[in-house]
Design a protein around this motif. Structure first.
Motif, mmCIF file in Angstrom:
data_model
loop_
_atom_site.group_PDB
_atom_site.id
_atom_site.type_symbol
_atom_site.label_atom_id
_atom_site.label_comp_id
_atom_site.label_asym_id
_atom_site.label_seq_id
_atom_site.Cartn_x
_atom_site.Cartn_y
_atom_site.Cartn_z
ATOM 1 N N ARG A 111 0.872 -1.189 0.000
ATOM 2 C CA ARG A 111 0.000 0.000 0.000
ATOM 3 C C ARG A 111 0.899 1.225 0.000
ATOM 4 N NH1 ARG A 111 -4.325 -1.623 4.809
ATOM 5 N NH2 ARG A 111 -4.730 -3.693 3.982
ATOM 6 N N GLU A 113 1.146 4.051 1.369
ATOM 7 C CA GLU A 113 0.775 4.966 2.439
ATOM 8 C C GLU A 113 1.992 5.796 2.796
ATOM 9 O OE1 GLU A 113 -1.893 3.366 5.616
ATOM 10 O OE2 GLU A 113 -1.022 1.473 4.972
ATOM 11 N N TYR A 120 4.443 0.641 6.631
ATOM 12 C CA TYR A 120 5.362 0.434 5.508
ATOM 13 C C TYR A 120 4.563 0.327 4.216
ATOM 14 C CZ TYR A 120 7.732 -0.926 9.736
ATOM 15 O OH TYR A 120 8.209 -0.932 11.022
ATOM 16 N N ARG A 256 -14.944 -0.857 9.749
ATOM 17 C CA ARG A 256 -13.851 -1.242 8.881
ATOM 18 C C ARG A 256 -13.896 -0.347 7.653
ATOM 19 N NH1 ARG A 256 -10.185 -3.513 11.003
ATOM 20 N NH2 ARG A 256 -9.636 -4.571 9.091
ATOM 21 N N ALA A 278 -3.306 -0.607 15.888
ATOM 22 C CA ALA A 278 -3.985 -1.857 15.533
ATOM 23 C C ALA A 278 -2.983 -2.917 15.093
ATOM 24 C CB ALA A 278 -4.978 -1.607 14.416
HETATM 25 P P1 AMP Z 1 -6.237 -3.952 7.321
HETATM 26 O O1 AMP Z 1 -6.033 -4.916 6.169
HETATM 27 O O2 AMP Z 1 -6.129 -2.514 6.898
HETATM 28 O O3 AMP Z 1 -7.433 -4.268 8.151
HETATM 29 O O4 AMP Z 1 -4.977 -4.160 8.268
HETATM 30 C C1 AMP Z 1 -4.802 -5.308 9.045
HETATM 31 C C2 AMP Z 1 -3.530 -5.176 9.837
HETATM 32 O O5 AMP Z 1 -2.422 -5.051 8.942
HETATM 33 C C3 AMP Z 1 -3.464 -3.908 10.675
HETATM 34 O O6 AMP Z 1 -4.034 -4.134 11.930
HETATM 35 C C4 AMP Z 1 -1.991 -3.623 10.753
HETATM 36 O O7 AMP Z 1 -1.413 -4.323 11.838
HETATM 37 C C5 AMP Z 1 -1.459 -4.176 9.465
HETATM 38 N N1 AMP Z 1 -1.173 -3.088 8.500
HETATM 39 C C6 AMP Z 1 -2.043 -2.456 7.680
HETATM 40 N N2 AMP Z 1 -1.413 -1.534 6.928
HETATM 41 C C7 AMP Z 1 -0.105 -1.584 7.275
HETATM 42 C C8 AMP Z 1 1.085 -0.895 6.831
HETATM 43 N N3 AMP Z 1 1.044 0.029 5.889
HETATM 44 N N4 AMP Z 1 2.259 -1.214 7.433
HETATM 45 C C9 AMP Z 1 2.321 -2.164 8.400
HETATM 46 N N5 AMP Z 1 1.257 -2.856 8.830
HETATM 47 C C10 AMP Z 1 0.057 -2.574 8.280
#
Ligand code: AMP
Length: 419
Positions: A111, A113, A120, A256, A278
């Motif tokens: 991603r 971001e 990351y 979500r 999170a």
């Molecule tokens: P999500 O898929 O957005 O629900 O994210 C699930 C988990 O992935 C989150 O709780 C984070 O621990 C981890 N996560 C999401 N985005 C990132 C990122 N850019 N870098 C590191 N960990 C991430």
């Protein structure tokens, strides 16, 4: 010098052992709970993510690595795993044999971001999904599994936050009430939320901007809008969590970012990671399988942030870093060749054996054995060859014994394998 891409990282020896250990614990636990591994590609057609994650989400709007391949087809590096697992479940008709299936997968996500600590552009996730179970039992099992895993990994200060998002029947009423509320506080919202409030009002609940959070304190709660079935489901989930002694809080602002979630949604949060609090998130996504062209099959799942997990675990990399069991120091051409044969044979026997590939002096070979923290050193030179014996030294106790060169590998193996 060419540097790696911003937001990407190398996981070097010394650190990677921790990743391996965490992965082993997670795999074992998931398999004990009946999850089967599924491996999916890191690239998919862009359309898959646009349709499943939703056009109005940050991920699809601005974070995906999307580019045309050489034929002009738009492809995307996966920002998450659920969409691909659902695609695979439908494409291979895995539901035909038995709609109830439990899968897990571990791998990198992408991603774009803004990078910061704990965030990351290539990060890793452990995903688990349960298909074909409408009951809240599946959601509870996932939350229980997460809390159990964090316990085994000695992650402190974690708490399950749960909410219910209702379903397609009860959500419109809540959305209407929320939209009305958002209009009334519109001037206090950030620019993104001003836009979201018209296109996807639920997402405003998720905004991390402090001013938005403060303005949302009195926002209506979805829990007050649940229809009787969704309410019964959420009550049952909470009751079962209590039965299983899983600590949780109901967090009405937990939504979500993805459009296909329904009913139970959850996040495992920690106090120890600063802004990126999170560690894992998930929930029920009953509408997605049919949305992507499959039958109407409910599903629920979670994603754990692997990078954050390795930052939080009480396990340490050096517990798992493998040092040589033995360093073979050889002097003279004949001894060096013999040493090389032994090192290969010892490796084959599961013994981590090292030697000096050059033709260094005994002193410098001993120094290297020290630097590598080898548990034993085997010394062989012309004198030893003549006697038909090599010298085995235990580097901790400094004890030395002679070992016959004939049948040496078996004898050394017997002496150095810890009973
Ligand atoms: P999500 O898929 O957005 O629900 O994210 C699930 C988990 O992935 C989150 O709780 C984070 O621990 C981890 N996560 C999401 N985005 C990132 C990122 N850019 N870098 C590191 N960990 C991430």
């Amino acid at each position: 010098m060419i540097q790696l891409i911003r937001g990407f990282k190398d996981i070097l020896p010394g650190e990677v052992e921790l990743w391996q250990a965490v992965e082993t614990v997670a795999r074992e636990l998931l398999e004990d709970f009946g999850f089967k591994e599924i491996r999916i590609p890191v690239m998919e057609r862009t359309e898959l993510f646009a349709r499943s994650i939703g056009e109005d989400t940050d991920i699809v709007e601005k974070e995906m690595y999307t580019f045309p391949d050489r034929k002009g087809d738009l492809i995307t590096l996966r920002p998450e795993a659920t969409a691909s697992i659902v695609r695979s479940y439908i494409q291979h008709r895995l539901h035909a044999k038995d709609p109830v299936q439990k899968f897990y997968t571990i791998g990198p996500m992408f991603r774009r971001e803004r990078p910061q600590k704990g965030r990351y552009r290539q990060f890793y996730q452990i995903n688990a999904e349960i298909f074909g179970v409408q009951s809240g039992l599946a959601d509870v099992q996932l939350i229980y599994l997460l809390v159990t895993l964090f316990g085994r990994l000695k992650v402190a200060d974690v708490k399950a936050h749960i909410n219910s998002l209702g379903c397609v029947r009860c959500r419109p009423k809540f959305k209407a009430a929320l939209s009305k509320f958002l209009e009334s506080i519109s001037d206090q919202l950030c620019a993104n939320c001003k836009r979201r409030k018209d296109r996807n009002p639920l997402r405003v609940l998720d905004c991390k901007v402090p001013a938005c959070r403060a303005a949302m304190a009195d926002a209506p709660s979805i829990i007050d809008y649940l229809d009787p079935e969704c309410k019964a489901d959420f009550d049952e989930v909470q009751r079962l969590l209590q039965v299983l002694k899983v600590p949780f809080v109901v967090d009405k602002n937990l939504v979500r970012g993805l459009d296909y979630y329904a009913r139970t949604t959850f996040e495992i949060q920690t106090e120890s990671l600063g802004a990126q609090n999170a560690v894992a998130g998930g929930g029920r996504y009953d509408g997605l399988v049919s949305e992507l062209g499959g039958p109407d099959i409910p599903a629920t799942g979670f994603a754990i942030g692997f990078d954050r997990l390795t930052e939080l675990t009480g396990l340490k990399a050096d517990q798992f870093y493998r040092k040589p069991d033995i360093f073979v120091a050889a002097l003279g051409e004949k001894s060096r060749l013999l040493a090389f044969e032994w090192v290969c044979a010892l490796g084959d026997e599961g013994i981590n054996a090292e030697l000096d590939f050059g033709g260094k002096s005994l002193k410098s070979q001993m120094k290297r054995a020290d630097r590598l923290a080898a548990a034993h050193v085997l010394i062989v030179g012309d004198d030893e060859l003549k006697k038909g014996e090599a010298i085995l030294r235990n580097m901790e106790t400094k004890e030395q014994v002679s070992v016959p060169i004939n049948g040496l590998v078996e004898i050394v193996k017997g002496k150095i394998i810890k009973k």
